[in-house]
Write a protein that holds these residues in place. Structure first.
Motif: not given
Length: 479
Positions: A103-126
């Motif tokens: 119901y939302i045209p042009h929605s969707g990413w080629p990556i998912g949140r799981a692709d970012l999760e390995p970097f969350f600890a660094e994000v929290y530190d930053i």
């Protein structure tokens, strides 16, 4: 190393492998990641270390469509970029925000949140924050979420000493990349403007455009025009699908069970809808913010609405003095759907001091925006009452479909899209690694790569994407 202009930088004979254009959160995060890998990198910041009117003038432009902030006010042009006026609110996009919705045209990413999760600890530190607490169910269709209000990191201040001491990162202040030169396969050089004058060209093996959610599009549009399509070979989506987070005070509420809403230390409670509720309504993501007020404000509020909402007043009269706890102003912030006609364009007549065309921002809210505003508030009001948490009164302008007020927040100063991420070059500019389609060495960083906006502030997610990009570049350089 920090240099005050291009002349001082050239005298140092520094030889970078990566050139980062822009010293805001995304650019500094990528530089921070590359610093840890020891990869020679130059970061160009168009402004200096402090705000100046002269530098800020480069951000002037015009908006066509709905009322919006002045373009030279909604962002900042000095080291640290718009983190210098960031309020510090943190939240990462939900997993389902990355998924396509029918119901939302042009929605969707080629990556998912799981692709970012390995970097969350660094994000929290930053960002100086802890991991987010789990959401808490409140009604059948809403749950309370944690919006962390951090100490609003100013990236230029936090990372200045690291950048100054680094032997592998050179920061060049008061120097903008006014144009990228490309041959349709790669960027071959960057043209520079420093201290009010032409500063020649420079080369690097890889370039990262991180000038912000408006300026990324501007630089690439201008460079592509000058190179006859040599910088963004597939430019159909360039500058398009630009998004904001519209936000308005849309109602008031009486609350009888404040604890169930999980308010934070400031008395703010944030509630988001379930995936099923959004799909049933056919609306984008949104959140309801209850800005709670103490009990003594309830009587005045009741008097104010007595003649306009007698059914609520009758309920309050019975409740007042028993278990009524407080009143609240009700705000709604929502995900604006990606629409091709919302775009960053170049002015045909106005240019800045370096000769680059100024921005023309074309931005309007559409039918889905109006739908999520009204239906989101209605659904929350119904479930709020059904669970006997209180009563909601939706503002007249929302219920009647009147014009959006100009005397409220309007939007979040969140600039997303324009170089959006996707798999199809016809509707996106960069791929899942933030690399421009068809180009071997050109990347974009920041919220301009967002394919959809989610319901939360973009800084935490864009930082995660920037850390991931820095990791990708480090591995690419190593190989």
């Amino acid at each position: 190393m920090i240099f005050q202009d291009m002349a001082a930088y050239r005298a140092a004979n520094f030889a970078p492998r990566v050139a980062i254009i822009g010293g805001g959160p995304a650019g500094i995060t990528v530089a921070h990641k590359l610093h840890r890998s020891g990869i020679p990198t130059v970061l160009f910041e168009a402004g200096g270390e402090e705000y100046t009117e002269e530098s800020q003038d480069f951000y002037k432009g015009k908006t066509f469509g709905d009322t919006y902030f002045d373009l030279d006010v909604t962002r900042l042009r000095f080291l640290g970029g718009s983190s210098n006026h960031w309020a510090g609110w943190c939240r990462i996009l939900e997993s389902y925000d990355f998924e396509a919705k029918s119901y939302i045209p042009h929605s969707g990413w080629p990556i998912g949140r799981a692709d970012l999760e390995p970097f969350f600890a660094e994000v929290y530190d930053i960002l100086g924050i802890q991991a987010f607490e789990p959401d808490h169910p409140v009604t059948d269709s809403f749950r309370a979420m944690q919006m962390i209000k951090s100490d609003h990191v100013h990236f230029g201040e936090k990372f200045r000493d690291e950048l100054a001491r680094s032997g592998s990162i050179a920061v060049v202040l008061n120097t903008e990349v006014s144009e990228l030169v490309g041959n349709g396969r790669s960027v071959t050089s960057a043209k520079l403007w420093s201290r009010g004058a032409d500063a020649g060209e420079m080369t690097a093996s890889h370039f990262v455009v991180a000038t912000g959610g408006l300026e990324n599009s501007r630089l690439l549009l201008w460079s592509n025009e000058r190179s006859n399509g040599g910088v963004v070979p597939n430019a159909g989506a360039l500058g398009r699908y630009w998004m904001e987070h519209p936000m308005y005070w849309a109602g008031n509420a009486f609350i009888t069970n404040r604890d169930a809403l999980k308010p934070d230390a400031d008395g703010d409670a944030f509630l988001i809808p379930s995936v099923e509720a959004m799909a049933k309504l056919g609306v984008p993501n949104f959140h309801i913010q209850l800005e709670t007020m103490p009990y003594f404000g309830a009587k005045k509020f009741m008097a104010d609405i007595a003649c306009r909402a007698p059914e609520i007043t009758e309920w309050v009269s019975k409740t007042l003095g028993s278990h009524l706890q407080c009143t609240a102003r009700v705000h709604i912030d929502w995900e604006q759907p990606p629409v091709e006609s919302n775009r960053v364009a170049l002015s045909a007549t106005d240019r800045d001091a370096s000769g680059v065309p100024r921005i023309e921002l074309h931005w309007r809210k559409g039918e889905l925006d109006r739908k999520v505003l009204l239906e989101g508030m209605r659904l929350f009001g119904e479930e709020f009452a059904r669970k006997d948490l209180g009563r909601l009164r939706i503002s007249d302008w929302v219920r009647n479909g009147d014009d959006y007020p100009d005397d409220m927040e309007i939007a979040g100063n969140h600039h997303m899209g324009g170089t959006r991420m996707g798999s199809d070059p016809a509707t996106s500019v960069v791929d899942g690694d933030c690399k421009v389609h068809g180009m071997a060495n050109l990347y974009c960083a920041g919220s301009s790569v967002f394919a959809t906006a989610g319901q939360c502030t973009p800084t935490t997610t864009l930082t995660a994407i920037a850390v991931r990009l820095g990791d990708h570049l480090a591995r690419t350089m190593a190989s």
